[in-house]
Design an enzyme around this catalytic site. Structure first.
Site, PDB file in Angstrom:
ATOM      1  N   ASN A  21      -4.136   0.960   3.685  1.00 44.11           N
ATOM      2  CA  ASN A  21      -3.072   0.167   3.065  1.00 44.11           C
ATOM      3  C   ASN A  21      -3.505  -1.291   3.005  1.00 44.11           C
ATOM      4  OD1 ASN A  21      -2.686   0.301   5.930  1.00 44.11           O
ATOM      5  ND2 ASN A  21      -0.580  -0.412   5.742  1.00 44.11           N
ATOM      6  N   GLU A  50      -2.090  -5.004   2.003  1.00 38.95           N
ATOM      7  CA  GLU A  50      -0.847  -5.750   1.766  1.00 38.95           C
ATOM      8  C   GLU A  50      -1.107  -7.053   1.015  1.00 38.95           C
ATOM      9  OE1 GLU A  50       1.044  -5.887   5.643  1.00 38.95           O
ATOM     10  OE2 GLU A  50       1.613  -3.774   5.452  1.00 38.95           O
ATOM     11  N   CYS A  88      -0.190   1.453  -0.539  1.00 36.83           N
ATOM     12  CA  CYS A  88      -0.296   2.372   0.603  1.00 36.83           C
ATOM     13  C   CYS A  88      -1.687   3.016   0.663  1.00 36.83           C
ATOM     14  CB  CYS A  88       0.736   3.475   0.496  1.00 36.83           C
ATOM     15  SG  CYS A  88       2.427   2.937   0.709  1.00 36.83           S
ATOM     16  N   GLU A 140      -2.468   6.164   1.065  1.00 39.19           N
ATOM     17  CA  GLU A 140      -2.585   7.409   0.293  1.00 39.19           C
ATOM     18  C   GLU A 140      -2.968   7.104  -1.156  1.00 39.19           C
ATOM     19  OE1 GLU A 140      -0.200   6.465   2.309  1.00 39.19           O
ATOM     20  OE2 GLU A 140       0.946   8.135   3.141  1.00 39.19           O
ATOM     21  N   CYS A 163       5.396   7.717   2.287  1.00 40.19           N
ATOM     22  CA  CYS A 163       6.572   7.157   1.608  1.00 40.19           C
ATOM     23  C   CYS A 163       6.856   7.920   0.315  1.00 40.19           C
ATOM     24  CB  CYS A 163       6.375   5.666   1.338  1.00 40.19           C
ATOM     25  SG  CYS A 163       5.377   5.307  -0.116  1.00 40.19           S
ATOM     26  N   CYS A 206       4.402   7.396  -2.649  1.00 37.72           N
ATOM     27  CA  CYS A 206       3.136   8.137  -2.498  1.00 37.72           C
ATOM     28  C   CYS A 206       3.333   9.624  -2.736  1.00 37.72           C
ATOM     29  CB  CYS A 206       2.538   7.894  -1.118  1.00 37.72           C
ATOM     30  SG  CYS A 206       1.804   6.245  -0.988  1.00 37.72           S
TER      31      CYS A 206
END
Ligand code: THU
Length: 138
Positions: free
Chosen positions: A43, A45, A54, A56, A89, A92
């Protein structure tokens, strides 16, 4: 079930490479391809929080960018410093449902190697698909 140690080590590597100055919550994801290649994602940011990506999706976009497609994927593993196995999430799950075959297993884990294994189709029932775009939804 015992965890795949080689995949776990790669997932941990991706976890360690996460860029998380805001949440301090690292996540690592790996895709095991049918040709044996392992593709990692972390991930990443941003100070504009909503632009964060993210782990994934990082892994999946990386695989597709390298020319792989859904049928090349054998398995996915995701790791986070969560109490139990990490829960991907919703965004994803939607992306996974399009870019990974629905029957592929996603191994969800954490630093303690707690395990939960779910198929893509069970992570997001009734996902939005290209069929919906063309009036062919259920
Ligand atoms: N995050 C992931 O990378 N994957 C997940 O499955 C859950 C959440 C990231 C997004 C954000 O950078 C941080 O974890 C905290 O939400």
């Amino acid at each position: 079930m015992k965890i795949d140690e080689q995949l776990f080590e790669k997932a941990l590597y991706a976890y360690q490479n996460a860029y998380t100055p805001y949440s301090h919550f690292n996540v690592g994801a790996v895709l095991l391809m049918k040709d044996g290649t392992i593709i990692t994602g972390s991930n990443i940011e941003n100070a504009s929080y909503g632009l964060s990506n993210c782990a994934e999706r990082s892994a999946l976009f990386s695989a597709y960018s390298q020319g792989y497609r859904k049928d090349d994927i054998e398995r996915m593993m995701v790791i986070g410093n969560s109490r139990g196995p990490i829960s991907p999430c919703g965004a994803c799950r939607q992306v996974m449902s399009e870019l990974i075959p629905l029957d592929v297993e996603v191994v969800l884990t954490n630093l303690k190697k707690d395990l939960k294994i779910m198929k893509v189709k069970d992570l997001l029932p009734y996902s939005f698909t290209d069929g919906d775009l063309h009036g062919k939804g259920i």
